[in-house]
Design a protein around this motif. Structure first.
Motif, PDB file in Angstrom:
ATOM      1  N   ASP A  88      36.180   6.985  41.176  1.00 44.65           N
ATOM      2  CA  ASP A  88      37.712   6.552  41.322  1.00 44.65           C
ATOM      3  C   ASP A  88      38.395   7.035  40.098  1.00 44.65           C
ATOM      4  OD1 ASP A  88      40.189   5.543  41.673  1.00 44.65           O
ATOM      5  OD2 ASP A  88      39.675   3.620  42.034  1.00 44.65           O
ATOM      6  N   TYR A  94      43.808  11.813  44.072  1.00 45.10           N
ATOM      7  CA  TYR A  94      42.980  10.813  44.814  1.00 45.10           C
ATOM      8  C   TYR A  94      43.613  10.042  45.470  1.00 45.10           C
ATOM      9  CZ  TYR A  94      39.679   6.915  44.883  1.00 45.10           C
ATOM     10  OH  TYR A  94      38.968   5.914  45.231  1.00 45.10           O
ATOM     11  N   THR A  98      43.280   9.517  49.648  1.00 39.42           N
ATOM     12  CA  THR A  98      42.974   8.336  50.326  1.00 39.42           C
ATOM     13  C   THR A  98      44.243   7.875  51.307  1.00 39.42           C
ATOM     14  OG1 THR A  98      42.091   7.443  48.067  1.00 39.42           O
ATOM     15  CG2 THR A  98      42.660   5.893  49.494  1.00 39.42           C
ATOM     16  N   GLN A 138      37.372  15.119  48.538  1.00 43.03           N
ATOM     17  CA  GLN A 138      36.978  14.239  47.486  1.00 43.03           C
ATOM     18  C   GLN A 138      35.681  14.529  46.867  1.00 43.03           C
ATOM     19  OE1 GLN A 138      39.542  12.607  46.051  1.00 43.03           O
ATOM     20  NE2 GLN A 138      39.858  10.727  47.288  1.00 43.03           N
ATOM     21  N   ARG A 141      35.921  17.833  44.885  1.00 45.45           N
ATOM     22  CA  ARG A 141      36.480  17.229  43.409  1.00 45.45           C
ATOM     23  C   ARG A 141      35.486  16.778  42.504  1.00 45.45           C
ATOM     24  NH1 ARG A 141      41.382  13.766  42.443  1.00 45.45           N
ATOM     25  NH2 ARG A 141      40.885  14.800  40.270  1.00 45.45           N
TER      26      ARG A 141
END
Length: 393
Positions: A88, A94, A98, A138, A141
């Motif tokens: 996170d 991000y 989400t 994600q 990343r």
């Protein structure tokens, strides 16, 4: 202040470095809580669709659809939760990814009724794939920001992507092959973490993971209460108060007891290894699904009581079986790895007693009373054991 910062502590972009698994005071973020609240919409729709199917006399069909739909909800929630625990960053990319996952969850919620009534998983599949593909982004990343675990992150991204292609391909299968295709893809989804983590374990936070599961259990139990209150409110308009009192008392006792049994520990259970964490995570499918189904079972029993009728065994089982499953699985997840003892016998007796009251005239009230006795007995037993341990020490 750097121009990359919007406000103190918030950035447009941060490298996605791994979080520290021993980080102190790690708690759920406001984004994680928002994610949970949006996801519970899908949970509520699945439970409502189950109630509708059982009320229409299609119990087996409804239960099958519910089990399948709930897998999509639970697994997407799990994927986000574990990733967030390790990576996170709370930056703009991000957050956007989400929110895309949340949008996919709302699509799953919208398609729940069609999936349960007609086993039409088109809308749910596309919503699910959207959620999972956002997860792939994600992981890519994370692969760029965590060289030490790059192979693990790329395994996650590749595994998830391949399985999503499988889900889309499944839509083209004939109806008689669709269920088998679903089961094969479920196995594939469950295998991805075990395969990916073999290269290097991601830095998930044990306390954070346990807390996240506890919070989502709270939210699902709260949704069951909301559904129960809505049902009772509608039936009170029919002036059926006398018939509803036993059901209302039993429903409250049941939900209160389910909360108490889950949170017997004042601190989350320590998850000391990947194996323990996976058992904890996978086992919560039954916890979440049964907790949500309790609300549907209560609504069905209340509908019958509001019309002066006793629910038959099939209707009653939609309430008592999820309650029994919840109690059993919670005990299995929380107990320490040791030989069976008196506490296990106590919980087991409670599970059997809940199943037995399926055949009584007031199954909801009877189940609530059984669980109240179970909670009292478990608390008393734990108190005695605690005093004995202090005396020995």
């Amino acid at each position: 202040m750097s121009p990359r910062h919007l406000v103190p502590g918030f950035s447009w972009h941060r490298p996605m470095a791994p979080r520290e698994p021993g980080e102190e005071h790690r708690t759920a973020t406001v984004l994680e809580l928002f994610f949970d609240l949006c996801f519970v919409t899908a949970v509520a729709q699945a439970a409502a669709a189950l109630e509708h199917e059982v009320a229409a006399g299609r119990t087996g069909h409804g239960v099958l659809g519910y089990v399948l739909v709930f897998f999509a909800i639970w697994w997407a929630w799990m994927g986000f939760t574990w990733f967030a625990s390790a990576y996170d960053t709370d930056d703009v990319p991000y957050r956007i990814l989400t929110l895309v996952q949340i949008a996919g969850a709302l699509a799953v919620a919208a398609g729940a009724r069609d999936a349960l009534e007609h086993l039409d998983f088109t809308v749910i599949t596309w919503g699910y794939v959207v959620m999972r593909l956002a997860g792939v982004a994600q992981w890519l990343r994370a692969a760029a920001g965590d060289p030490e675990r790059r192979a693990t992150c790329l395994r996650y991204a590749a595994g998830i992507l391949v399985v999503q292609l499988g889900w889309l391909g499944r839509l083209a299968l004939p109806d008689d092959a669709g269920l088998w295709g679903f089961l094969v893809l479920v196995v594939a989804e469950l295998a991805v973490p075990a395969w990916a983590e073999r290269r290097a374990t991601t830095t998930w936070h044990p306390h954070h993971i346990a807390e996240r599961y506890g919070l989502f259990t709270l939210i699902v139990l709260g949704e069951s209460i909301t559904a129960a209150v809505a049902t009772l409110r509608g039936l009170l308009d029919a002036h059926a108060l006398g018939d509803l009192i036993p059901v209302g008392i039993g429903g409250l006792l049941t939900v209160f007891a389910l909360w108490w049994l889950y949170f017997l520990r004042t601190e989350p259970k320590p998850l000391a290894s990947l194996g323990a964490a996976l058992r904890w995570g996978y086992g919560h499918y039954a916890v979440f699904a049964s907790a949500a189904a309790v609300g549907a079972g209560f609504a069905l029993a209340a509908e019958h009581a509001g019309h002066g009728e006793h629910a038959d065994a099939a209707i009653s089982a939609v309430f008592t079986v999820p309650v029994a499953v919840y109690v059993l699985v919670v005990r299995l997840l929380q107990r320490e790895p040791q030989a069976l003892g008196p506490m296990d016998a106590l919980w087991g007796a409670g599970v059997l007693a809940v199943l037995a009251v399926t055949f009584t005239p007031e199954p909801v009230l009877a189940a609530g009373l059984v669980l109240a006795v179970l909670v009292a007995a478990v608390v008393a037993f734990a108190h005695v054991r605690g005093r004995e341990a202090v005396a020995r020490g």
